[in-house]
Design a protein around this motif. Sequence first.
Motif, PDB file in Angstrom:
ATOM      1  N   HIS A  72       0.312  -0.761   0.022  1.00 25.64           N
ATOM      2  CA  HIS A  72      -0.393  -0.334  -0.099  1.00 25.64           C
ATOM      3  C   HIS A  72       0.407   1.310  -0.252  1.00 25.64           C
ATOM      4  N   GLN A  73       1.478   1.319   0.670  1.00 28.28           N
ATOM      5  CA  GLN A  73       3.253   2.098   0.802  1.00 28.28           C
ATOM      6  C   GLN A  73       3.770   2.343  -0.618  1.00 28.28           C
ATOM      7  N   THR A  74       3.571   1.827  -1.737  1.00 27.55           N
ATOM      8  CA  THR A  74       4.340   1.973  -3.124  1.00 27.55           C
ATOM      9  C   THR A  74       3.558   2.473  -3.495  1.00 27.55           C
ATOM     10  N   TYR A  75       1.906   2.066  -3.215  1.00 31.99           N
ATOM     11  CA  TYR A  75       0.822   2.916  -4.111  1.00 31.99           C
ATOM     12  C   TYR A  75       0.788   4.990  -3.606  1.00 31.99           C
ATOM     13  N   VAL A  76       0.391   4.958  -2.541  1.00 33.03           N
ATOM     14  CA  VAL A  76       1.298   5.986  -1.938  1.00 33.03           C
ATOM     15  C   VAL A  76       2.513   7.331  -2.559  1.00 33.03           C
ATOM     16  N   ASN A  77       2.935   6.236  -2.056  1.00 30.19           N
ATOM     17  CA  ASN A  77       4.326   6.995  -3.020  1.00 30.19           C
ATOM     18  C   ASN A  77       4.273   7.157  -4.623  1.00 30.19           C
ATOM     19  N   GLY A  78       3.278   6.450  -5.577  1.00 34.59           N
ATOM     20  CA  GLY A  78       3.512   6.705  -7.213  1.00 34.59           C
ATOM     21  C   GLY A  78       2.584   7.602  -6.578  1.00 34.59           C
ATOM     22  N   LEU A  79       1.275   7.475  -6.359  1.00 36.61           N
ATOM     23  CA  LEU A  79       0.313   8.915  -6.507  1.00 36.61           C
ATOM     24  C   LEU A  79       0.853  10.270  -5.779  1.00 36.61           C
ATOM     25  N   ASN A  80       1.509   9.670  -4.899  1.00 40.51           N
ATOM     26  CA  ASN A  80       1.910  11.470  -4.604  1.00 40.51           C
ATOM     27  C   ASN A  80       2.941  11.951  -5.907  1.00 40.51           C
TER      28      ASN A  80
END
Length: 237
Positions: A72-80
């Motif tokens: 989930h952290q990967t998706y958050v970083n990618g979205l930001n």
Amino acid sequence: MTLQPERVSAPTQTLNMLSLAKSALRPSLARAFAAPATSKSLHTLPDLPYAYNALEPYISEAIMKLHHSKHHQTYVNGLNAAEQAYATSPSVREKIALQSALKFNGGGHINHSLFWKNLSPVNADGGKLPEGGPLKKALERDFGSVEAFKKKFNAATAAIQGSGWGWLGYDGFSKTLEIVTTANQDPLLSHTPIIGVDIWEHAFYLQYQNVKVDYLDAIWNVVNFKEAEQRLVEAAK
């Protein structure tokens, strides 16, 4: 049924989706896609409403820790990073190149944020469908029985090729509950999501290996039906 591509890991797919975007961006912006989220990020990883081991024995602590803190952290970083690059892109062409990254990472963030709330320990609300409530009545109306719904849901979700999500969604036009699947991290847009189940291998493989049906059978023991019922009531207003 829509065929879906073979499963690839979230970080690998994110990099593939961003390759076109990176080539169009200045080096400093391209490097931002690999950078961790900062305190100035628009999106952050939500806290779980329970401990990593709270869903055992149905979902292991190891899976929950990896799934939440890494994937989930990967998706958050990618979205930001994608939103930052989009906001500073000087041309329409470069903004278009970022659409797949926004969809993949944004969908991953939306889907997982819902998924954590979708679950609850057995000693709390996990697996407990309120008797006589609107959700049970709607499931019986639209699928014949709760067990018939679970069987149909599991079959549709297990049949996803590659990675994706199984959904119980509310159709605002027909006023009915329907089972829907989406590929990869595509969010459910055609219906209001009531229950979502992650069928990416990172959600179950450490515990259930390649036996999707065992994972799908087990997860109903920790589904937060109370939360799902609240979503249904809100959607049906």
